[in-house]
Design an enzyme around this catalytic site. Structure first.
Site, PDB file in Angstrom:
ATOM      1  CG  ASP A 181      -6.480   0.728   0.111  1.00 26.07           C
ATOM      2  OD1 ASP A 181      -6.546   1.610   0.989  1.00 26.07           O
ATOM      3  OD2 ASP A 181      -5.430   0.467  -0.512  1.00 26.07           O
ATOM      4  CG  ASP A 209      -1.816   1.181   1.299  1.00 31.58           C
ATOM      5  OD1 ASP A 209      -2.482   1.448   0.283  1.00 31.58           O
ATOM      6  OD2 ASP A 209      -1.862   1.856   2.335  1.00 31.58           O
ATOM      7  CB  THR A 220      -1.818   5.557  -1.961  1.00 32.57           C
ATOM      8  OG1 THR A 220      -1.804   4.137  -1.867  1.00 32.57           O
ATOM      9  CG2 THR A 220      -3.009   6.083  -1.198  1.00 32.57           C
ATOM     10  CB  THR A 221       1.169   2.763  -5.578  1.00 33.99           C
ATOM     11  OG1 THR A 221       0.958   2.108  -4.329  1.00 33.99           O
ATOM     12  CG2 THR A 221       2.559   2.455  -6.068  1.00 33.99           C
TER      13      THR A 221
END
Length: 533
Positions: A401, A66, A99-100
């Site tokens: 998520d 994550d 988020t990545t």
């Protein structure tokens, strides 16, 4: 300084020398540092991305892919690199997923910016062009999106499943995705249909079993056991529940002091007073018909003593003690009751009602479940299980998520394809738009378009495919009008990604593009770092 100052009477053709080297060095250093952070998380992008093992200073070990968690735990010192850490946090709070992706896009944009700056284009021109390109990109994405209804549970499950496919616990996505959808839909308030507060979904972690044993509980779950002192009840039907914030123990002086009692008769009197004080409180509680007590943890003195637990057991009242202060709001909302701060305010109308409160053995410990709550508030509880602490923590992060993805779809009810399809389509359309723009603007927009190709390139690279061949083939398919052609990492080829059920909320992609562009523009505008001690 003398080199800059030029006498007034000289000819106007005389040029003054201004040193811009430092500004360029600062900008270069910032971009390089930020790109280093982006490259650190790049390998964890996509379903075949690698995981990171993080060892913290407190010897805690975390295994995750994550992006927000990895960056949060990294101790980044360079100020511009810290901005990328903040960027992933912003994406986490805005969309919860991607988020990545947002950090990888920002890294690729910075790489293109470095190229543009080396060609002598001014940072302000680059910054303004990026802003225009980002606005255009959001329009293109919105045009590609497919509307979705909340009643279409199948589509919601597909998007939650796509989010889980890149996680450590991806093999459990068939269980966790429907669970996340049901959890969010059960807390959607009819009065505010576009807003979902994820604080209404409580995740309780319990070691033991596997992730398969994770369940959605319509009611309350406490990761603690019932007080067994003096043989009190551990199961209660037709429960009348009170949430109390006061102590059932003898009062103490406000200041720290000790009282010395030398006479036995006086000591006896003190103990007798204590007993009658506690007994009086318990009689008041029992008089309202209350038979289950949830007692908030106290920091000043013991919330309950052995004596009070003994009397509560005699009165057949089930006791759950040490309830955390920050859980009180969730508990009272679920039970549809009011917290009671003083024994004088103990009334029957402040109680919550449930069919059953019972202690259940689970794994190597016990939990308490409250089921069949009357007039239950719009909340739900997820009981997550795992064979070890690392899996348990990662399951919680993955579930968060998935919940965020469903929340995004409630807020903005559009889906787009995943698998690098939207990025390639954006790159193609922005590249075509760049040709009709004049001057430097077109040049900068073309660089923006090229930067977006980093997502499909990285997805292919992480899946062990030939990235150049895959991206070239993707461009061809999109040029032929297949806007949903994307990388199917499971089959190792390019397919229509919508038919493969790899979908994500529109909000995740638009938020990633907008936030990444904002961050890059901010880094571009910095031409000096001033350290104040």
């Amino acid at each position: 300084m003398a080199a800059i100052a030029t006498p007034q009477h000289r000819s106007s053709k005389t040029e003054s020398y201004v040193d811009n080297k430092r500004k360029e060095d600062i900008r270069h250093a910032n971009i390089v540092a930020a790109r280093a952070v982006a490259n650190a998380v790049r390998t964890s992008l996509g379903p075949k991305g690698m995981d990171k093992m993080i060892s913290t200073s407190s010897d805690e070990v975390i295994i995750t892919n994550d992006g927000a968690t990895i960056l949060n735990k990294m101790q980044v010192l360079q100020p511009a690199a810290k901005m990328l850490v903040e960027l992933s946090k912003s994406q986490d709070s805005a969309a919860g997923d991607g988020t990545t992706t947002v950090v990888v896009i920002a890294g690729a944009l910075l790489e293109q910016c470095l190229l543009l700056l080396s060609h002598g284009i001014h940072p302000t021109v680059v910054s303004d062009s990026l802003h225009k390109a980002a606005v255009k990109a959001v329009d293109v994405l919105t045009a590609m999106a497919v509307p979705v209804e909340l009643s279409d549970r199948d589509s919601l499950v597909k998007s939650a499943s796509t989010s889980l496919n890149s996680k450590v616990v991806s093999q459990y996505s068939t269980l966790l995705a429907p669970l996340a959808v049901d959890a969010v839909l059960s807390v959607v308030d009819a009065a505010k249909p576009d807003m979902v507060d994820l604080r209404d979904v409580k995740i309780v972690k319990k070691l033991g079993g596997t992730v398969d044993d994770t369940e959605l509980v319509k009611g309350l779950v406490f990761d603690k056991k019932v007080s067994h002192a003096a043989g009190g009840p551990t199961r209660m039907e037709n429960a009348k529940i009170a949430v109390i914030q006061f102590q059932i123990s003898p009062p103490k002086t406000d200041i720290e002091q000790s009282i010395v009692v030398s006479d036995y008769s006086q000591m006896d009197r003190i103990l007798k007073e204590e007993r009658s004080y506690i007994l009086g409180m318990i009689k008041k509680i029992k008089a309202t018909g209350c038979n289950v007590l949830l007692i908030q943890k106290s920091i000043l003195r013991d919330a309950v003593t052995d004596l009070s637990l003994h009397y509560l057991a005699k009165a057949k009242i089930l006791v759950i003690k040490d309830v955390e202060r920050d859980e009180i709001e969730f508990i009272t909302k679920t039970l549809n009751c009011l917290p009671i701060a003083n024994i004088e305010h103990f009334r029957a109308e402040k109680l919550g009602y449930a069919d059953l409160v019972e202690e259940v053995s689970l794994g190597d410990g016990k939990i308490v479940k409250i089921k069949g709550i009357k007039e239950m508030g719009k909340t739900t509880t997820v009981l997550v299980r795992g064979s070890n602490q690392l899996v348990l923590d990662e399951a919680e992060r993955s579930l968060h998520d998935a919940l965020c993805v469903v929340r995004c779809l409630v807020a903005k009810r559009f889906l787009i394809a995943g698998g690098g399809a939207p990025e390639i389509e954006l790159s193609r359309q922005l590249g075509a738009w760049a040709k009709v723009l004049h001057g430097m603007e077109g040049y900068c927009v073309r660089a923006f378009a090229e930067a977006l190709e980093v997502i499909p390139y990285t997805l292919a690279e992480n899946a062990g495919l030939n990235p150049i061949a895959i991206v070239t083939e993707l461009r061809n398919r999109h040029a032929q009008g297949e806007i949903n052609a994307g990388i199917n990492v499971r089959k190792g080829q390019i397919t229509n990604i919508l038919e493969e059920n790899v979908v994500q909320p529109l909000l995740v992609s638009t938020s990633a593009i907008t936030l990444a562009t904002e961050c890059v523009r901010m880094i571009l505008k910095i031409d000096d770092i001033v350290t104040v001690r």
